[in-house]
Design a protein around this motif. Structure first.
Motif: not given
Length: 576
Positions: A362-385
């Protein structure tokens, strides 16, 4: 990263090596160590600072600059790491004071640098005592530690801006530049390989011999022991000989610092019996090896108000002792080796209708990330560098694209020709778009996406480039192709590839844990071939969702060990 281990491949220790039920040994001993303060170990980095073209705030002379370094938490709070000395009358200072910070690969460590012109009346005051609000602010810069250490020369030059402008990221007038250089302390590269054995251990079990394992701890201020190393458990043996353990000088402080070596008898309830202990430095252990003699264990005893040590018949021997200088994770980064991030997302129907709030997608209209989005963001944030072009392969599986059969590996961007997207935001956009362009189906198959990732990783070997690949699989269900997945993983274990699986939702993931060889024997394929190394880390999202450790820490803590095991066992050296 300097972790001590007892494993032929150089990875983390696997307590319970000879047991019929290694899960019990691992879990119980790990819990025991954590209760005594055992944590991951980090590389120490020395930061050197210089600046150029600072603004001149003094009327009759140039500024007298000092730099202050902070670490910034996710909530924006700043914690001061240290201050440089004051350089007199200079707009291009090169500070001599070095600042030490622990580098954690799996955490985005944000650093904030602030430069001040110290007022003349305070020049004789210790910099630690200076009130910063009484000094002239010259500029601020922010970066992550990963941005620095991933540069080939480990140096990063940043524009200095006003504090308000650094927050708003607006274009500012030129306040000068700050250059940060990171150097790994050499002590993290000096490694000791030690093989211990014992003789005449006491019986601690009623109907069998003891099941011994060793815990090595360093003694810190106040006499407190902090565990830094463990061996595997050896079943039913009073004369055990353990696999090699690996220590580096950074872990213990110096070769002359005392270590406590405790021998325990394993109990499945987690209450392990202390058989005996000794206190020796690395230098002492080296001498024991040279002499071939053993050292008697002792047990602390108390008689009335008197405390003394009861010397035991049991002895500890150092069967092997070797000191080497090893290439580290950061050495490979400095040589230009890159980590390439890949992601595969579960689109099976068990996730629920994405348009309904109870769906994991579910894509929350408030912008709160779901578990899939959160995992992508947090893991990607580390590895992108660690990926220079920031183009990431992204796949989905378990869905039916428009006018097509169910696919167990489709390009998330909708293309039939290429699988890469631009940046972490590109993954997020492709994921959201895919939710509206596919029909959730099933079953849950991992084999195809693992094979696709392995194909990309194998291509890098043909090109001869130093690259290491990290596949993140986010899933809500129990896989239905367990043996095919094992076959793909065993085949991939020879490649520069690690696979991190994040389980979301409330499913029973016990079958998934079979893939994570941390807790048992290495995976075996259907034709009897055994994986050359452990390349899988599995974490259920619910286990870390409300805890102190983040999803990304739980997932990625083992990655440097996976990486170094691959490089060292294949004798691959960093590019010079």
């Amino acid at each position: 990263m300097g972790n001590c281990c007892s494993d032929d491949g150089g990875g983390r220790s696997a307590v319970g090596g000879t047991s019929a039920s290694p899960h019990d040994h691992n879990d119980a001993v790990d819990l025991f160590l954590k209760s005594r303060g055992y944590r991951g170990l980090f590389v120490q980095i020395e930061l050197s600072l210089s600046a150029s073209n600072l603004r001149d705030q003094d009327v009759l002379s140039k500024s007298d600059p000092m730099a202050v370094v902070y670490t910034k938490s996710k909530d924006g709070a700043l914690e001061e790491l240290g201050r440089t000395e004051v350089v007199l009358n200079s707009l291009n200072p090169m500070w001599f004071t070095k600042l030490i910070i622990n580098y954690q690969f799996e955490v985005v460590q944000t650093l904030v640098f602030r430069v001040y012109d110290v007022d003349t009346q305070f020049l004789n005051v210790d910099v630690k005592m200076l009130k910063l609000d009484e000094q002239q602010f010259l500029g601020e810069a922010t970066c992550s530690l990963s941005e620095i250490v991933s540069k080939s020369n480990r140096s990063l030059t940043l524009d200095l801006v006003h504090r308000e402008e650094s927050i708003k990221s607006t274009r500012s007038q030129n306040l000068g530049e700050l250059t940060v250089h990171a150097e790994e302390l050499s002590s993290s590269k000096i490694a000791m390989e030690i093989i211990f054995r014992c003789s005449d251990l006491e019986y601690k079990d009623l109907f069998s011999r003891s099941d011994p394992f060793l815990v090595i701890s360093k003694i810190v201020e106040g006499g407190i022991s902090i565990p830094i190393c463990k061996t595997e458990v050896i079943k039913n043996d009073l004369k055990p000989k353990w696999k090699s353990v690996f220590l580096n000088v950074q872990q213990v402080g110096s070769k002359d610092n005392l270590l406590t070596i405790e021998c325990f008898n394993f109990n499945s309830n987690g209450k392990h019996d202390l058989i005996g202990k000794i206190q020796k430095s690395l230098t002492d252990l080296e001498k024991l090896h040279s002499s071939g003699q053993g050292e008697n264990f002792f047990l602390p005893t108390a008689v009335g108000n008197n405390h003394h040590n009861k010397v035991l018949k049991s002895q500890l021997f150092v069967e092997y002792f070797s000191e080497t200088v090893e290439h580290t994770f950061l050495d490979y980064l400095a040589g230009g080796c890159e980590l390439n991030f890949m992601v595969a997302i579960d689109f099976t129907a068990s996730n629920g209708n994405p348009r309904l709030p109870d769906s994991l997608h579910y894509i929350d209209p408030s912008g709160r990330p779901n578990a899939y989005q959160r995992a992508i963001l947090e893991v990607g944030e580390v590895l992108q560098f660690y990926d220079s072009d920031k183009r990431f392969p992204a796949w989905g599986f378990g869905a039916r694209p428009i006018d097509g059969p169910v696919s167990h590996c489709f390009n998330l961007n909708g293309s039939s020709n290429y699988c890469e997207v631009d940046g972490i935001q590109g993954i997020m956009t492709a994921y959201t778009s895919a939710l509206f362009n596919v029909s959730l189906a099933g079953p849950t198959l991992f084999g195809p996406v693992i094979s696709s990732a392995a194909q990309i990783a194998s291509q890098s070997l043909i090109n001869g480039r130093q690259k290491y690949y990290v596949l993140l699989i986010i899933t809500d269900g129990v896989i239905t192709d367990l043996q095919e997945t094992k076959d793909a993983l065993v085949k991939a274990s020879d490649l520069p590839l690690s696979i991190f699986i994040l389980g979301v939702g409330g499913a029973d993931f016990k079958e998934m844990e079979v893939l994570d060889a941390d807790k048992g024997e290495r995976l075996e394929s259907s034709n009897g071939r055994v994986a050359s190394r452990d390349i899988v880390q599995f974490v259920p999202f619910r286990d870390v969702h409300s805890g102190e450790i983040s999803v990304v820490q739980a997932l990625l803590a083992e990655l440097p060990t996976h990486f170094l095991t691959y490089m060292r066992t294949r004798n691959i050296h960093p590019n010079s």
